[in-house]
Design a protein around this motif. Structure first.
Motif, PDB file in Angstrom:
ATOM      1  N   HIS A   1      18.386 -14.466   8.989  1.00  0.00           N
ATOM      2  CA  HIS A   1      18.029 -15.605   8.141  1.00  0.00           C
ATOM      3  C   HIS A   1      19.194 -16.584   8.187  1.00  0.00           C
ATOM      4  N   ASP A   2      18.922 -17.866   7.946  1.00  0.00           N
ATOM      5  CA  ASP A   2      20.015 -18.835   8.028  1.00  0.00           C
ATOM      6  C   ASP A   2      21.001 -18.709   6.873  1.00  0.00           C
ATOM      7  N   HIS A   3      20.629 -18.033   5.781  1.00  0.00           N
ATOM      8  CA  HIS A   3      21.535 -17.866   4.653  1.00  0.00           C
ATOM      9  C   HIS A   3      22.078 -16.445   4.535  1.00  0.00           C
ATOM     10  N   TYR A   4      21.404 -15.473   5.094  1.00  0.00           N
ATOM     11  CA  TYR A   4      21.822 -14.089   4.927  1.00  0.00           C
ATOM     12  C   TYR A   4      21.132 -13.225   5.977  1.00  0.00           C
ATOM     13  N   GLY A   5      21.454 -11.935   5.960  1.00  0.00           N
ATOM     14  CA  GLY A   5      20.739 -11.002   6.819  1.00  0.00           C
ATOM     15  C   GLY A   5      21.650 -10.113   7.647  1.00  0.00           C
ATOM     16  N   TRP A   6      21.192  -8.889   7.850  1.00  0.00           N
ATOM     17  CA  TRP A   6      21.866  -7.886   8.677  1.00  0.00           C
ATOM     18  C   TRP A   6      20.760  -7.177   9.461  1.00  0.00           C
ATOM     19  N   PRO A   7      20.282  -7.802  10.540  1.00  0.00           N
ATOM     20  CA  PRO A   7      19.094  -7.295  11.233  1.00  0.00           C
ATOM     21  C   PRO A   7      19.254  -5.895  11.810  1.00  0.00           C
ATOM     22  N   GLU A   8      20.489  -5.459  12.061  1.00  0.00           N
ATOM     23  CA  GLU A   8      20.703  -4.131  12.640  1.00  0.00           C
ATOM     24  C   GLU A   8      20.704  -3.026  11.579  1.00  0.00           C
ATOM     25  N   ALA A   9      20.692  -3.385  10.313  1.00  0.00           N
ATOM     26  CA  ALA A   9      20.765  -2.382   9.243  1.00  0.00           C
ATOM     27  C   ALA A   9      19.469  -1.579   9.161  1.00  0.00           C
ATOM     28  N   PRO A  10      19.529  -0.348   8.641  1.00  0.00           N
ATOM     29  CA  PRO A  10      18.303   0.434   8.438  1.00  0.00           C
ATOM     30  C   PRO A  10      17.341  -0.268   7.491  1.00  0.00           C
ATOM     31  N   ARG A  11      16.044  -0.013   7.668  1.00  0.00           N
ATOM     32  CA  ARG A  11      15.024  -0.629   6.816  1.00  0.00           C
ATOM     33  C   ARG A  11      14.926   0.062   5.470  1.00  0.00           C
ATOM     34  N   PHE A  12      15.260   1.343   5.434  1.00  0.00           N
ATOM     35  CA  PHE A  12      15.088   2.118   4.208  1.00  0.00           C
ATOM     36  C   PHE A  12      16.436   2.671   3.739  1.00  0.00           C
ATOM     37  N   ALA A  13      16.405   3.361   2.609  1.00  0.00           N
ATOM     38  CA  ALA A  13      17.628   3.837   1.960  1.00  0.00           C
ATOM     39  C   ALA A  13      18.520   4.611   2.927  1.00  0.00           C
TER      40      ALA A  13
ATOM     41  N   ALA B   1      24.387  -7.751  -4.197  1.00  0.00           N
ATOM     42  CA  ALA B   1      25.215  -8.875  -3.781  1.00  0.00           C
ATOM     43  C   ALA B   1      24.441 -10.180  -3.879  1.00  0.00           C
ATOM     44  N   PRO B   2      25.076 -11.253  -4.323  1.00  0.00           N
ATOM     45  CA  PRO B   2      24.431 -12.563  -4.296  1.00  0.00           C
ATOM     46  C   PRO B   2      23.939 -12.899  -2.890  1.00  0.00           C
ATOM     47  N   SER B   3      22.688 -13.334  -2.803  1.00  0.00           N
ATOM     48  CA  SER B   3      22.086 -13.734  -1.527  1.00  0.00           C
ATOM     49  C   SER B   3      22.153 -12.629  -0.476  1.00  0.00           C
ATOM     50  N   PHE B   4      22.056 -11.363  -0.910  1.00  0.00           N
ATOM     51  CA  PHE B   4      22.060 -10.223   0.019  1.00  0.00           C
ATOM     52  C   PHE B   4      23.195 -10.356   1.030  1.00  0.00           C
ATOM     53  N   SER B   5      24.416 -10.621   0.533  1.00  0.00           N
ATOM     54  CA  SER B   5      25.524 -11.011   1.386  1.00  0.00           C
ATOM     55  C   SER B   5      26.439  -9.866   1.804  1.00  0.00           C
ATOM     56  N   ILE B   6      25.981  -8.630   1.689  1.00  0.00           N
ATOM     57  CA  ILE B   6      26.671  -7.536   2.368  1.00  0.00           C
ATOM     58  C   ILE B   6      26.027  -7.396   3.742  1.00  0.00           C
ATOM     59  N   ASP B   7      26.846  -7.523   4.782  1.00  0.00           N
ATOM     60  CA  ASP B   7      26.314  -7.479   6.141  1.00  0.00           C
ATOM     61  C   ASP B   7      27.394  -6.992   7.090  1.00  0.00           C
ATOM     62  N   ALA B   8      27.218  -7.222   8.380  1.00  0.00           N
ATOM     63  CA  ALA B   8      28.154  -6.709   9.385  1.00  0.00           C
ATOM     64  C   ALA B   8      29.549  -7.294   9.234  1.00  0.00           C
ATOM     65  N   ARG B   9      29.688  -8.423   8.514  1.00  0.00           N
ATOM     66  CA  ARG B   9      31.004  -9.027   8.307  1.00  0.00           C
ATOM     67  C   ARG B   9      31.805  -8.358   7.199  1.00  0.00           C
ATOM     68  N   THR B  10      31.171  -7.491   6.422  1.00  0.00           N
ATOM     69  CA  THR B  10      31.838  -6.909   5.244  1.00  0.00           C
ATOM     70  C   THR B  10      31.794  -5.378   5.289  1.00  0.00           C
TER      71      THR B  10
END
Length: 282
Positions: A154-166, A122-131
């Protein structure tokens, strides 16, 4: 044997980046100086000299206008994957718009490359909790993997609750999500590639990759952009000062830093890392 890390390039031109999306109109893109072709050829030359293979997450807009570049990427043994059509962040689209975006991008890339596209970023790592619907759509469209999540704030992107690995984001699908690797600096978390790598001392990225490999026994996921090795690119005078500082700082240092990084760790295509991680998740 050393762990193979994923080397990836987000193929977009200097005027297509998220930092300038509010000051450069997409309608003007074709009137601006294109530099993505020459810059990506320079990246390919760098990889050839280092003897490494990588994955090129490419905008469909770029692939349609530069088919010879796409053919060279494939011919030289690199993976070609999708970065969407024209760098619209996923959380700005509806599910139907997202499906249309990835479909038109895939068609353009496959037409140029002559091979199937099975990976997406995704552009700017824009898959996150909103999608929550994005991974489901990717799975339905037959993608084997996504590398679209940054597990940070991050101010432009980020999903801090997501897993760190695959991980497998869709319970009834084999597709996996491969988040970008995160470095920790004095309690703050950063993605290891792109601007972090360019702006901060290289030892930090080296240490972050080494920690992931040696402590966690997992591959690192590193990324950068072709425009980051182009210090002579045009300047956007009316962009916010913060965006200009992020985008233009230390461009002249990037190519040498990348050449060194190629020698410090073992690198490969993202799809190879996905195969190994899929076995781990079985």
């Amino acid at each position: 044997m050393p762990i193979t890390n994923a080397l990836s390039v987000d193929v977009e031109d200097w005027f297509q980046v998220g930092a300038f999306e509010k000051v450069i109109d997409r309608a003007d893109w074709d009137s601006l100086e294109p530099r993505v072709d020459r810059n990506t050829h320079a990246v390919l030359d760098l990889f050839d000299a280092a003897g490494v293979k990588a994955t090129f997450f490419t905008l469909g807009w770029v692939a349609k206008r530069n088919p010879a570049l796409i053919r060279r990427i494939v011919k030289e043994g690199h993976e070609i994957a999708s970065h969407g059509w024209d760098h619209r962040r996923v959380f700005t689209l509806t599910p139907d718009q997202f499906r249309a975006d990835i479909d038109v991008a895939r068609q353009a890339i496959e037409d140029a490359a002559g091979v199937a596209v099975t990976g997406y970023r995704a552009p700017s790592f824009s898959i996150d909790a909103r999608t929550p619907w994005a991974h489901q759509i990717l799975a339905e469209e037959g993608y084997r993997y996504s590398s679209s999540v940054a597990p940070i704030k991050h101010d432009h992107y980020g999903w801090p609750e997501a897993p760190r690995f695959a991980f497998r984001p869709v319970t009834d699908a084999a597709m996996i999500e491969l988040p970008v690797t995160i470095a920790d600096l004095a309690g703050r978390k950063f993605a290891t590639g792109g601007g972090f790598f360019r702006l901060f001392p290289q030892v930090l990225t080296h240490a972050a990759i080494g920690k992931v490999n040696n402590r966690d026994g997992r591959p690192a996921i590193f990324y950068f952009h072709p425009w980051e090795i182009d210090p002579d690119q045009p300047r956007v005078a009316n962009a916010p000062i913060r965006s200009k500082l992020r985008h233009y700082s230390r461009l002249s240092a990037m190519k040498a830093k990348l050449a060194r990084l190629m020698t410090e760790h073992h690198w490969g295509r993202v799809d190879a890392i996905v195969l190994a991680e899929s076995r781990r998740l079985t």
